[in-house]
Design an enzyme around this catalytic site. Structure first.
Site, mmCIF file in Angstrom:
data_model
loop_
_atom_site.group_PDB
_atom_site.id
_atom_site.type_symbol
_atom_site.label_atom_id
_atom_site.label_comp_id
_atom_site.label_asym_id
_atom_site.label_seq_id
_atom_site.Cartn_x
_atom_site.Cartn_y
_atom_site.Cartn_z
ATOM 1 N N GLU A 117 -7.039 5.234 7.191
ATOM 2 C CA GLU A 117 -6.361 6.605 6.793
ATOM 3 C C GLU A 117 -7.872 7.448 6.153
ATOM 4 O O GLU A 117 -8.074 8.339 6.693
ATOM 5 C CB GLU A 117 -5.581 6.909 6.120
ATOM 6 C CG GLU A 117 -4.320 6.000 7.158
ATOM 7 C CD GLU A 117 -2.694 5.933 5.760
ATOM 8 O OE1 GLU A 117 -2.931 5.760 5.159
ATOM 9 O OE2 GLU A 117 -2.460 4.955 7.289
ATOM 10 N N ASN B 243 0.821 -0.856 0.135
ATOM 11 C CA ASN B 243 -0.194 0.201 0.544
ATOM 12 C C ASN B 243 0.969 1.199 -0.249
ATOM 13 O O ASN B 243 1.926 1.443 0.590
ATOM 14 C CB ASN B 243 -0.735 -0.121 0.994
ATOM 15 C CG ASN B 243 -2.016 1.189 1.457
ATOM 16 O OD1 ASN B 243 -1.924 1.989 0.661
ATOM 17 N ND2 ASN B 243 -2.429 1.211 2.669
ATOM 18 N N TRP B 244 0.946 2.021 -1.374
ATOM 19 C CA TRP B 244 1.919 2.930 -1.400
ATOM 20 C C TRP B 244 1.636 3.816 -0.596
ATOM 21 O O TRP B 244 1.883 5.150 -0.798
ATOM 22 C CB TRP B 244 2.061 2.966 -2.480
ATOM 23 C CG TRP B 244 3.336 2.264 -3.437
ATOM 24 C CD1 TRP B 244 4.245 1.276 -2.139
ATOM 25 C CD2 TRP B 244 3.827 1.774 -4.622
ATOM 26 N NE1 TRP B 244 4.998 0.565 -3.106
ATOM 27 C CE2 TRP B 244 4.714 0.688 -5.120
ATOM 28 C CE3 TRP B 244 3.728 2.376 -5.387
ATOM 29 C CZ2 TRP B 244 5.698 0.863 -5.818
ATOM 30 C CZ3 TRP B 244 4.121 2.023 -6.445
ATOM 31 C CH2 TRP B 244 5.377 0.351 -6.887
ATOM 32 N N LYS B 245 0.108 4.224 -0.542
ATOM 33 C CA LYS B 245 -1.026 5.784 0.078
ATOM 34 C C LYS B 245 0.333 6.635 -0.848
ATOM 35 O O LYS B 245 0.283 6.210 -1.588
ATOM 36 C CB LYS B 245 -0.409 5.486 2.193
ATOM 37 C CG LYS B 245 -0.165 4.170 2.574
ATOM 38 C CD LYS B 245 -0.295 5.251 3.658
ATOM 39 C CE LYS B 245 -0.433 3.433 4.681
ATOM 40 N NZ LYS B 245 -0.277 4.005 5.987
ATOM 41 N N GLY C 113 2.213 2.202 10.639
ATOM 42 C CA GLY C 113 2.886 3.455 10.952
ATOM 43 C C GLY C 113 3.708 3.961 11.927
ATOM 44 O O GLY C 113 4.531 4.650 11.934
ATOM 45 N N SER D 241 3.226 -1.834 10.663
ATOM 46 C CA SER D 241 4.046 -1.725 11.146
ATOM 47 C C SER D 241 5.168 -3.245 10.523
ATOM 48 O O SER D 241 5.376 -3.636 11.097
ATOM 49 C CB SER D 241 4.301 -1.605 12.616
ATOM 50 O OG SER D 241 4.247 0.093 12.210
ATOM 51 N N HIS E 258 -9.930 2.126 4.895
ATOM 52 C CA HIS E 258 -8.436 1.968 5.595
ATOM 53 C C HIS E 258 -8.409 3.257 6.224
ATOM 54 O O HIS E 258 -9.224 3.960 6.486
ATOM 55 C CB HIS E 258 -7.422 2.550 4.235
ATOM 56 C CG HIS E 258 -6.106 2.585 5.105
ATOM 57 N ND1 HIS E 258 -6.460 3.560 6.135
ATOM 58 C CD2 HIS E 258 -5.129 1.450 5.131
ATOM 59 C CE1 HIS E 258 -4.943 2.877 5.980
ATOM 60 N NE2 HIS E 258 -4.361 2.092 5.439
ATOM 61 N N GLU F 119 -6.433 -4.296 10.682
ATOM 62 C CA GLU F 119 -5.363 -3.320 10.695
ATOM 63 C C GLU F 119 -5.678 -3.060 12.043
ATOM 64 O O GLU F 119 -6.089 -1.133 11.826
ATOM 65 C CB GLU F 119 -5.188 -2.179 9.882
ATOM 66 C CG GLU F 119 -5.044 -2.965 8.501
ATOM 67 C CD GLU F 119 -3.911 -2.562 7.415
ATOM 68 O OE1 GLU F 119 -3.313 -2.404 7.210
ATOM 69 O OE2 GLU F 119 -4.704 -1.220 7.146
ATOM 70 N N GLY G 123 2.743 -0.975 4.340
ATOM 71 C CA GLY G 123 2.351 0.685 3.910
ATOM 72 C C GLY G 123 4.129 0.747 3.683
ATOM 73 O O GLY G 123 4.637 0.493 2.766
ATOM 74 N N GLY G 124 4.329 1.850 5.202
ATOM 75 C CA GLY G 124 5.720 2.570 4.846
ATOM 76 C C GLY G 124 6.846 1.741 4.495
ATOM 77 O O GLY G 124 7.555 1.221 3.625
HETATM 78 P P1 PGA Z 1 2.705 0.400 7.631
HETATM 79 O O1 PGA Z 1 0.517 0.755 6.846
HETATM 80 O O2 PGA Z 1 2.742 -0.386 7.250
HETATM 81 O O3 PGA Z 1 3.246 1.603 7.379
HETATM 82 O O4 PGA Z 1 1.821 0.820 8.790
HETATM 83 C C1 PGA Z 1 -0.035 -0.340 6.418
HETATM 84 C C2 PGA Z 1 -1.228 0.486 6.656
HETATM 85 O O5 PGA Z 1 -1.969 0.960 6.395
HETATM 86 O O6 PGA Z 1 -2.122 -0.725 5.531
#
Ligand code: PGA
Length: 251
Positions: free
Chosen positions: A97, A9-11, A173, A214, A95, A167, A235-236
């Site tokens: 966010e 997930n590159w956001k 993050g 994470s 998600h 999640e 994500g990250g």
């Molecule tokens: P993260 O993000 O790996 O940076 O914690 C995961 C996500 O939000 O899908």
């Protein structure tokens, strides 16, 4: 046996050439990996070029959101038909966010899930509790209520797939994943909820439960050994080819 799936997930990161470059590196470094499904979710505007870069590999393309209508006067929105035409097979929906910054509700996610299934897209449905909800001992209630609303009147049929991503919002993050034992207990709750909704063969064959929050190469194997964990939403650590591929390889 369902294949494990690892989703990047590159956001709201990487633009134009940066996205193409990273997709190219991941493609190169994952050559020969056939026992895992790998999905890249780029921003909308990079879907076509990332899709073209991935062509010829087994890597699949996903989007980070979708609107539920097919077409019409919905300025700025992207429909399942547009995503299919761009080469997507997967879409992240709900998600945290988007819930936090864009007011996405379970009812909206429910419509998105139905729209995805109707058009042959596999929804990656995110559920999870906030830190305050966890402190109040509300985790299970939150997960149950999210699932029941999001899957209301969703009948999964034979060739349709769904991915449920647990999640915990508070670890996204943060650099610190949740205790795998906690994730395991939530996975069992999710599975039981799904078994109450759909025939067990469908749950076994068409649904994958994955963990996100994470994830990195050091903690991934602690989750991979859980019976019900079929993959990861990253994500990250998906923004660097080496880190992402290390996660894939350490599974
Ligand atoms: P993260 O993000 O790996 O940076 O914690 C995961 C996500 O939000 O899908």
């Amino acid at each position: 046996m369902v294949k494990p799936i690892i989703i990047a997930n590159w956001k709201m990161n990487l633009a134009g050439k940066e996205a193409i470059r990273l997709a190219g590196k991941i493609k190169e470094k994952t050559k020969g990996i056939i026992n895992k499904e790998i999905v890249i979710c780029s921003s909308f505007t990079d879907l076509a070029s990332v899709g073209a870069t991935l062509r010829g590999s087994g890597l699949r393309l996903g989007a980070q959101d979708v609107f539920w209508e097919d077409a019409g006067a919905y300025t700025g929105a992207i429909s399942p038909l547009i995503l299919k035409a761009a080469g997507c097979d997967y879409v992240i929906v709900g998600h945290s966010e988007r819930r936090q910054y864009l007011g996405e509700t379970d009812e909206m996610v429910n419509k998105k899930v139905s729209a995805c299934l109707q058009h042959g897209l596999t929804p990656i449905i995110c559920v999870g509790e906030t830190f305050e909800e966890r402190q109040q001992g509300e985790t299970n209630n939150i997960i149950l209520s999210q699932l029941n609303r999001i899957l209301d009147k969703v009948d999964l049929i034979e060739d349709e797939q769904v991915i449920i991503a647990y999640e915990p919002v508070w670890v996204i993050g943060s650099g610190q994943a949740v205790d795998p034992a906690e994730a395991d207990s939530v996975f069992h709750l999710i599975r039981q909820t799904l078994v109450d909704l759909w025939p067990i063969v469908i749950v076994n064959q068409n649904v994958r439960l994955i963990y996100g929050g994470s994830v990195d190469a050091d903690n991934v194997s602690n989750f991979a050994r859980l019976d019900l964990c079929h993959g990861f939403l990253v994500g990250g650590a998906s923004l660097e080819a080496d880190r992402f591929v290390e996660i894939i390889k350490s599974l």
